[in-house]
Design a protein around this motif. Structure first.
Motif, PDB file in Angstrom:
ATOM      1  N   GLY A  30       0.861  -1.445   0.066  1.00 18.68           N
ATOM      2  CA  GLY A  30       0.090   0.000  -0.040  1.00 18.68           C
ATOM      3  C   GLY A  30       0.698   1.206  -0.095  1.00 18.68           C
ATOM      4  O   GLY A  30       0.564   2.140  -0.619  1.00 18.68           O
ATOM      5  N   THR A  31       1.895   1.202   0.887  1.00 19.79           N
ATOM      6  CA  THR A  31       2.802   2.438   0.772  1.00 19.79           C
ATOM      7  C   THR A  31       3.592   2.660  -0.501  1.00 19.79           C
ATOM      8  O   THR A  31       3.745   3.614  -0.860  1.00 19.79           O
ATOM      9  CB  THR A  31       3.792   2.447   2.044  1.00 19.79           C
ATOM     10  OG1 THR A  31       3.005   2.069   3.473  1.00 19.79           O
ATOM     11  CG2 THR A  31       4.522   3.555   2.273  1.00 19.79           C
ATOM     12  N   PHE A  32       3.915   1.489  -1.016  1.00 14.68           N
ATOM     13  CA  PHE A  32       4.795   1.521  -2.270  1.00 14.68           C
ATOM     14  C   PHE A  32       3.698   2.349  -3.335  1.00 14.68           C
ATOM     15  O   PHE A  32       4.263   3.074  -4.086  1.00 14.68           O
ATOM     16  CB  PHE A  32       4.975   0.179  -2.540  1.00 14.68           C
ATOM     17  CG  PHE A  32       5.953  -0.037  -4.007  1.00 14.68           C
ATOM     18  CD1 PHE A  32       6.990   0.794  -4.075  1.00 14.68           C
ATOM     19  CD2 PHE A  32       5.531  -0.974  -4.951  1.00 14.68           C
ATOM     20  CE1 PHE A  32       7.562   0.846  -5.268  1.00 14.68           C
ATOM     21  CE2 PHE A  32       6.243  -1.077  -6.165  1.00 14.68           C
ATOM     22  CZ  PHE A  32       7.232  -0.127  -6.234  1.00 14.68           C
ATOM     23  N   ILE A  33       2.648   1.772  -3.635  1.00 14.87           N
ATOM     24  CA  ILE A  33       1.717   2.336  -4.528  1.00 14.87           C
ATOM     25  C   ILE A  33       1.234   4.011  -4.332  1.00 14.87           C
ATOM     26  O   ILE A  33       1.243   4.628  -5.126  1.00 14.87           O
ATOM     27  CB  ILE A  33       0.388   1.653  -4.679  1.00 14.87           C
ATOM     28  CG1 ILE A  33       0.729   0.272  -5.223  1.00 14.87           C
ATOM     29  CG2 ILE A  33      -0.507   2.444  -5.652  1.00 14.87           C
ATOM     30  CD1 ILE A  33       1.451   0.212  -6.702  1.00 14.87           C
ATOM     31  N   ARG A  34       1.245   4.058  -2.948  1.00 14.64           N
ATOM     32  CA  ARG A  34       0.624   5.299  -2.409  1.00 14.64           C
ATOM     33  C   ARG A  34       1.703   6.523  -2.674  1.00 14.64           C
ATOM     34  O   ARG A  34       1.381   7.241  -3.446  1.00 14.64           O
ATOM     35  CB  ARG A  34       0.217   5.260  -0.902  1.00 14.64           C
ATOM     36  CG  ARG A  34      -0.155   6.851  -0.463  1.00 14.64           C
ATOM     37  CD  ARG A  34      -0.794   6.589   0.809  1.00 14.64           C
ATOM     38  NE  ARG A  34      -1.166   7.683   1.453  1.00 14.64           N
ATOM     39  CZ  ARG A  34      -2.341   8.437   1.137  1.00 14.64           C
ATOM     40  NH1 ARG A  34      -3.335   7.975   0.425  1.00 14.64           N
ATOM     41  NH2 ARG A  34      -2.853   9.712   1.997  1.00 14.64           N
ATOM     42  N   ILE A  35       2.712   6.216  -2.285  1.00 15.76           N
ATOM     43  CA  ILE A  35       3.909   7.270  -2.382  1.00 15.76           C
ATOM     44  C   ILE A  35       4.390   7.235  -4.045  1.00 15.76           C
ATOM     45  O   ILE A  35       4.503   8.454  -4.522  1.00 15.76           O
ATOM     46  CB  ILE A  35       5.381   6.882  -1.650  1.00 15.76           C
ATOM     47  CG1 ILE A  35       4.798   6.891  -0.175  1.00 15.76           C
ATOM     48  CG2 ILE A  35       6.431   7.695  -1.957  1.00 15.76           C
ATOM     49  CD1 ILE A  35       6.043   6.363   0.771  1.00 15.76           C
ATOM     50  N   SER A  36       4.306   6.236  -4.653  1.00 17.43           N
ATOM     51  CA  SER A  36       4.737   6.351  -6.159  1.00 17.43           C
ATOM     52  C   SER A  36       3.572   6.970  -6.999  1.00 17.43           C
ATOM     53  O   SER A  36       4.155   7.729  -7.810  1.00 17.43           O
ATOM     54  CB  SER A  36       4.825   4.770  -6.526  1.00 17.43           C
ATOM     55  OG  SER A  36       5.713   4.062  -6.008  1.00 17.43           O
ATOM     56  N   THR A  37       2.544   6.802  -6.670  1.00 15.52           N
ATOM     57  CA  THR A  37       1.370   7.746  -7.325  1.00 15.52           C
ATOM     58  C   THR A  37       1.447   9.049  -7.052  1.00 15.52           C
ATOM     59  O   THR A  37       1.371  10.094  -7.972  1.00 15.52           O
ATOM     60  CB  THR A  37       0.026   7.139  -6.888  1.00 15.52           C
ATOM     61  OG1 THR A  37      -0.189   5.666  -7.170  1.00 15.52           O
ATOM     62  CG2 THR A  37      -1.131   7.892  -7.748  1.00 15.52           C
ATOM     63  N   PHE A  38       1.717   9.365  -5.430  1.00 15.72           N
ATOM     64  CA  PHE A  38       1.915  10.955  -5.223  1.00 15.72           C
ATOM     65  C   PHE A  38       3.059  11.274  -6.048  1.00 15.72           C
ATOM     66  O   PHE A  38       2.934  12.560  -6.723  1.00 15.72           O
ATOM     67  CB  PHE A  38       2.435  10.879  -3.514  1.00 15.72           C
ATOM     68  CG  PHE A  38       1.009  11.036  -2.855  1.00 15.72           C
ATOM     69  CD1 PHE A  38      -0.020  11.801  -3.138  1.00 15.72           C
ATOM     70  CD2 PHE A  38       1.168  10.209  -1.751  1.00 15.72           C
ATOM     71  CE1 PHE A  38      -1.018  11.948  -2.086  1.00 15.72           C
ATOM     72  CE2 PHE A  38       0.077  10.415  -0.890  1.00 15.72           C
ATOM     73  CZ  PHE A  38      -1.012  11.156  -1.100  1.00 15.72           C
ATOM     74  N   LEU A  39       4.202  10.830  -6.199  1.00 17.47           N
ATOM     75  CA  LEU A  39       5.189  11.277  -6.962  1.00 17.47           C
ATOM     76  C   LEU A  39       4.752  11.482  -8.389  1.00 17.47           C
ATOM     77  O   LEU A  39       5.538  12.343  -9.015  1.00 17.47           O
ATOM     78  CB  LEU A  39       6.669  10.303  -6.710  1.00 17.47           C
ATOM     79  CG  LEU A  39       7.195  10.211  -5.288  1.00 17.47           C
ATOM     80  CD1 LEU A  39       7.997   9.180  -5.315  1.00 17.47           C
ATOM     81  CD2 LEU A  39       7.858  11.637  -5.147  1.00 17.47           C
ATOM     82  N   PHE A  40       4.326  10.461  -9.014  1.00 14.95           N
ATOM     83  CA  PHE A  40       3.773  10.751 -10.177  1.00 14.95           C
ATOM     84  C   PHE A  40       2.893  11.717 -10.583  1.00 14.95           C
ATOM     85  O   PHE A  40       3.092  12.525 -11.632  1.00 14.95           O
ATOM     86  CB  PHE A  40       2.965   9.383 -10.729  1.00 14.95           C
ATOM     87  CG  PHE A  40       2.665   9.266 -12.097  1.00 14.95           C
ATOM     88  CD1 PHE A  40       3.501   8.985 -13.388  1.00 14.95           C
ATOM     89  CD2 PHE A  40       1.426   9.978 -12.471  1.00 14.95           C
ATOM     90  CE1 PHE A  40       3.309   9.216 -14.682  1.00 14.95           C
ATOM     91  CE2 PHE A  40       1.064   9.668 -13.797  1.00 14.95           C
ATOM     92  CZ  PHE A  40       1.848   9.438 -15.093  1.00 14.95           C
ATOM     93  N   ILE A  41       1.995  12.192  -9.695  1.00 14.64           N
ATOM     94  CA  ILE A  41       1.227  13.095  -9.967  1.00 14.64           C
ATOM     95  C   ILE A  41       1.963  14.401  -9.766  1.00 14.64           C
ATOM     96  O   ILE A  41       1.672  15.482 -10.461  1.00 14.64           O
ATOM     97  CB  ILE A  41       0.013  13.084  -8.687  1.00 14.64           C
ATOM     98  CG1 ILE A  41      -0.919  12.032  -8.769  1.00 14.64           C
ATOM     99  CG2 ILE A  41      -0.831  14.694  -8.538  1.00 14.64           C
ATOM    100  CD1 ILE A  41      -1.920  11.819  -7.887  1.00 14.64           C
ATOM    101  N   MET A  42       3.035  14.556  -8.805  1.00 15.77           N
ATOM    102  CA  MET A  42       3.812  15.760  -8.785  1.00 15.77           C
ATOM    103  C   MET A  42       4.772  15.949 -10.142  1.00 15.77           C
ATOM    104  O   MET A  42       4.952  16.941 -10.490  1.00 15.77           O
ATOM    105  CB  MET A  42       4.759  15.736  -7.608  1.00 15.77           C
ATOM    106  CG  MET A  42       4.069  15.594  -6.373  1.00 15.77           C
ATOM    107  SD  MET A  42       5.223  15.247  -4.946  1.00 15.77           S
ATOM    108  CE  MET A  42       6.212  16.693  -5.049  1.00 15.77           C
ATOM    109  N   LYS A  43       5.114  15.018 -10.627  1.00 13.47           N
ATOM    110  CA  LYS A  43       5.828  14.721 -11.882  1.00 13.47           C
ATOM    111  C   LYS A  43       4.842  15.255 -13.015  1.00 13.47           C
ATOM    112  O   LYS A  43       5.515  16.006 -13.952  1.00 13.47           O
ATOM    113  CB  LYS A  43       6.160  13.559 -12.384  1.00 13.47           C
ATOM    114  CG  LYS A  43       7.276  13.415 -13.669  1.00 13.47           C
ATOM    115  CD  LYS A  43       7.498  11.784 -13.973  1.00 13.47           C
ATOM    116  CE  LYS A  43       6.602  11.279 -14.468  1.00 13.47           C
ATOM    117  NZ  LYS A  43       6.811   9.786 -14.924  1.00 13.47           N
ATOM    118  N   GLU A  44       3.597  15.048 -13.045  1.00 10.83           N
ATOM    119  CA  GLU A  44       2.719  15.449 -13.930  1.00 10.83           C
ATOM    120  C   GLU A  44       2.257  16.894 -13.712  1.00 10.83           C
ATOM    121  O   GLU A  44       1.936  17.581 -14.740  1.00 10.83           O
ATOM    122  CB  GLU A  44       1.466  14.638 -13.961  1.00 10.83           C
ATOM    123  CG  GLU A  44       1.491  13.301 -14.338  1.00 10.83           C
ATOM    124  CD  GLU A  44       1.783  13.202 -15.900  1.00 10.83           C
ATOM    125  OE1 GLU A  44       0.812  13.788 -16.664  1.00 10.83           O
ATOM    126  OE2 GLU A  44       2.835  12.549 -16.348  1.00 10.83           O
TER     127      GLU A  44
END
Length: 366
Positions: free
Chosen positions: A278-292
């Motif tokens: 859960g943490t892996f997907i949550r933080i990765s998605t946060f970072l991806f949104i920031m990249k976008e």
């Protein structure tokens, strides 16, 4: 839209189960029981009802912006400087959420399983892995999520049925023993998780070629409610509302009493997979949104590494777990709820005003 980097609505719903589910399934159980006691399950159901009333606002914004990148739409129709300020504040918020998620996870791992491992090693290894996934694409994140979520759900049902022998559902009564106020007061906790649907729907809407309807968000809201109410009722019926309110992470404590028959115990290590996934997907998605959100393309990887440095420093800040818990439960979580509710209303207003303005300009009406 780059079709090679797009996901379906179904994949978006599955992503919400892991991305938001970690927060509602793990982090919010403790404050819910502390505030509403044995009536916390009523809070979860009431919050679901309010969410079903709120999500039409998100559908309206999605429809009026025609699935375009939200902030690109704002730059064209509102104001570029104002939009950049909103983007900056969004990045700050997402960074705080990443710090909270990583701090909670690393603290739990360090206390329960890896007492002698330096925290900085855990933070850097996990943070760098999340950066690697975020640097790929939303389709890659979604595919990884599908595989991880499958076993998360299986393990969730496993611990629920395994612990059925310890559950005493009479502990859910009397209903509303302290009145309605504790139930209403604790809505902000569960609500702070449900409002993150805005993050996935509106911030990633340009990655979903299919139209997003009310029923899609309703399904996501109901699934998230189920993810919360399951371990919440489990904690109350297995430990009682008083003991459960004293626990830092009630879902983990449920794993502590799980066993396979009379001879196989201490299977709580399986909870590591659930939490880390859960943490892996949550933080990765946060970072991806920031990249976008950032406009530059060439320096995105360096940007992610910079964010990783910030997250690492803040996660390792010398603050006690007691002080951090108070900051999280009484400031960050309530602020998240009110911030997203206000932001959704703000988006509805500007989309309404500027979509009508554009329509009048095209019609030649002044």
């Amino acid at each position: 839209m780059n079709k090679s980097d797009s996901i379906s609505v179904f994949q978006l719903i599955l992503l919400s189960m892991t991305f938001i589910g970690l927060k509602t399934h793990v982090m919010l159980i403790s404050p819910l029981i502390k505030t509403a006691g044995r009536d916390a399950w009523i809070t979860v159901l009431l919050t679901c009802l309010l969410t079903l009333i709120w999500v039409p606002l998100l559908v309206y914004v999605n429809k009026k912006t025609k699935g375009e990148h939200l902030f690109q739409w704002m730059k064209k129709h509102v104001n570029k400087s104002f939009t950049n300020v909103v983007i900056f504040l969004t990045i700050v918020y997402l960074t705080i959420m990443e710090i909270v998620t990583l701090r909670e996870t690393i603290t739990w791992i360090n206390i329960i399983f890896l007492q002698r491992t330096p925290l900085i090693i855990l933070v850097l290894l996990f943070g760098f892995t999340c950066c690697l996934l975020a640097a790929t694409s939303i389709r890659t994140i979604s595919i990884v999520n599908v595989f991880l979520l499958f076993f998360i759900v299986i393990l969730g049902f496993f611990v629920s049925f395994t612990n059925f022998q310890f559950k005493d559902y009479s502990l859910l009564q009397p209903v509303l023993e302290n009145g309605y106020f504790p139930v209403i007061k604790s809505i902000v906790f569960q609500g702070s998780g449900m409002v993150e649907l805005l993050l996935l729907l509106l911030f990633l809407q340009h990655k979903v070629p299919q139209p997003i309807s009310y029923k899609h968000l309703a399904v996501a809201a109901i699934l998230l409610t189920g993810l919360t109410i399951g371990p919440l009722i489990g904690a109350i019926t297995e430990f009682g509302p008083v003991e459960a309110s004293k626990q830092r992470f009630p879902p983990y404590e449920e794993w502590g009493i799980a066993s396979l028959g009379k001879f196989i115990e201490h299977i709580d290590f399986l909870s590591i997979y659930q939490w880390l996934s859960g943490t892996f997907i949550r933080i990765s998605t946060f970072l991806f949104i920031m990249k976008e959100l950032v406009s530059f393309q060439k320096g995105q990887k360096r940007f992610l590494l910079l964010i990783l440095v910030v997250i690492t420093v803040c996660t390792l800040a010398p603050i006690t777990d007691f002080a951090f818990s108070n900051l999280l439960f009484f400031t960050i979580i309530p602020a998240t709820f009110w911030l997203f509710v206000a932001f959704s209303l703000f988006l509805v207003v500007i989309v309404f005003l500027f979509s009508h303005k554009t329509r009048r300009d095209k019609s030649g009406i002044f």
